[in-house]
Design a protein around this motif. Structure first.
Motif, short mmCIF file in Angstrom:
data_model
loop_
_atom_site.label_atom_id
_atom_site.label_comp_id
_atom_site.label_asym_id
_atom_site.label_seq_id
_atom_site.Cartn_x
_atom_site.Cartn_y
_atom_site.Cartn_z
N LEU A 114 0.62 -1.26 0.02
CA LEU A 114 0.07 -0.21 0.05
C LEU A 114 0.84 1.07 0.04
N THR A 115 2.11 1.03 0.93
CA THR A 115 3.05 2.40 0.69
C THR A 115 3.59 2.63 -0.69
N LEU A 148 2.87 5.82 -2.98
CA LEU A 148 3.84 6.72 -3.26
C LEU A 148 4.03 6.73 -4.98
N TYR A 149 3.41 5.86 -5.45
CA TYR A 149 3.42 5.77 -6.89
C TYR A 149 2.23 6.95 -7.72
N PHE A 150 1.24 6.90 -6.78
CA PHE A 150 0.20 7.82 -7.22
C PHE A 150 0.28 9.28 -6.51
N TRP A 180 5.07 16.54 -7.38
CA TRP A 180 5.78 17.23 -8.48
C TRP A 180 5.18 18.30 -8.88
N LEU A 181 3.84 18.21 -8.86
CA LEU A 181 2.93 19.42 -9.62
C LEU A 181 2.75 20.28 -8.61
#
Length: 276
Positions: free
Chosen positions: A11-12, A16-18, A24-25
């Motif tokens: 889940l971590t 982090l992936y999403f 960054w945005l």
């Protein structure tokens, strides 16, 4: 304990992936166009978020605000109409028996398999013939049709709306329209929230249909407007920063909507888990 550690780790990683692109945005929306390319992308450098976002909102006489309002109108009205239409169609297919019911459902189900890009050109030709191309209706009308929404509402209505409850309402003298509006819609709320969110996100992120249908920049949604800015960024470098800042603002309504409506999902998941 081992299974919990594995689950938490997965889940971590997924979180982090999403969340990394969102982070960054957020960081990039605080930078100037030169800093976007000249500094480390995942950390702040001389941040002025309010100043840069103000420039996004006021550039070209506030065209971004108009694009934002257009997207809210397209997504809000389109998702609401699609949800009500899907609810009515799914409820009817689940609770009424009539000749050709399964054939109609199979045709609707086949619509799920057809990509929207394959329908964009035929829709443009059709709307051009009736004089609706390059209007708000050219984006709104196709948005109110959701084959997946009809499918989901039928499956959910068949499971969540008991026939005995409908019969009791009919015995009490309630008409079919009143039964649907007072009982059917309430019992189908988790499914309707799902359809609304899916359709809202789909319309909000839709790029190809507005690209085909619209030529007037005042009618653009956010996605098409930001793409037009990016196309001119080579000649106007500040548009790089405006595009990133506009993209950051464009995800905020989706985050708010998800946070507000998720409680209905929790209600639907726990319904029937305890004994009355």
């Amino acid at each position: 304990m081992r299974h919990r550690i594995i689950t938490a780790s997965l889940l971590t990683v997924a979180a982090l992936y999403f969340l990394t692109p969102v982070y960054w945005l957020v960081v990039s929306s605080t930078k100037s166009s030169s800093d976007l390319f000249g500094t480390f992308g995942f950390w702040f450098h001389d941040p002025h978020p309010l100043d840069y976002l103000h420039r996004v909102l006021t550039y070209d006489d506030g065209i971004y605000v108009r694009w934002f309002a257009n997207s809210l109108m397209y997504a809000g009205v389109g998702a609401l109409a699609a949800t009500l239409l899907s609810a009515a169609a799914g409820y009817a297919l689940a609770k009424y028996r009539f000749p050709g019911r399964e054939g109609i459902f199979n045709v609707i189900l086949a619509g799920v398999l057809i990509p929207g890009t394959a329908l964009a050109l035929p829709l443009y030709l059709l709307f051009s013939e009736i004089g609706l191309a390059n209007t708000y209706w050219a984006v709104l009308i196709p948005s109110v049709v959701s084959p997946f929404g009809v499918y989901l509402c039928r499956i959910y209505a068949a499971a969540a709306v008991p026939d005995s409850l409908l019969e009791a309402a009919r015995i009490d003298g309630a008409g079919e329209a009143r039964i649907f509006s007072t009982l059917g819609l309430r019992l189908m709320t988790p499914a309707l929230v799902t359809v609304f969110l899916f359709q809202f996100v789909h319309i909000w992120n839709n790029f190809f249909l507005p690209l085909v249908m619209l030529s007037d920049s005042d009618l653009y949604p956010i996605q098409l407007g930001l793409t037009s800015w990016q196309g001119y960024a080579d000649r106007q470098p500040e548009l790089y920063q405006y595009t990133v800042g506009g993209a950051f603002l464009s995800v905020l309504p989706l985050m708010v909507l998800m946070g507000v409506l998720q409680r209905y999902w929790r209600t639907g998941l726990t319904e029937g888990s305890v004994k009355a």
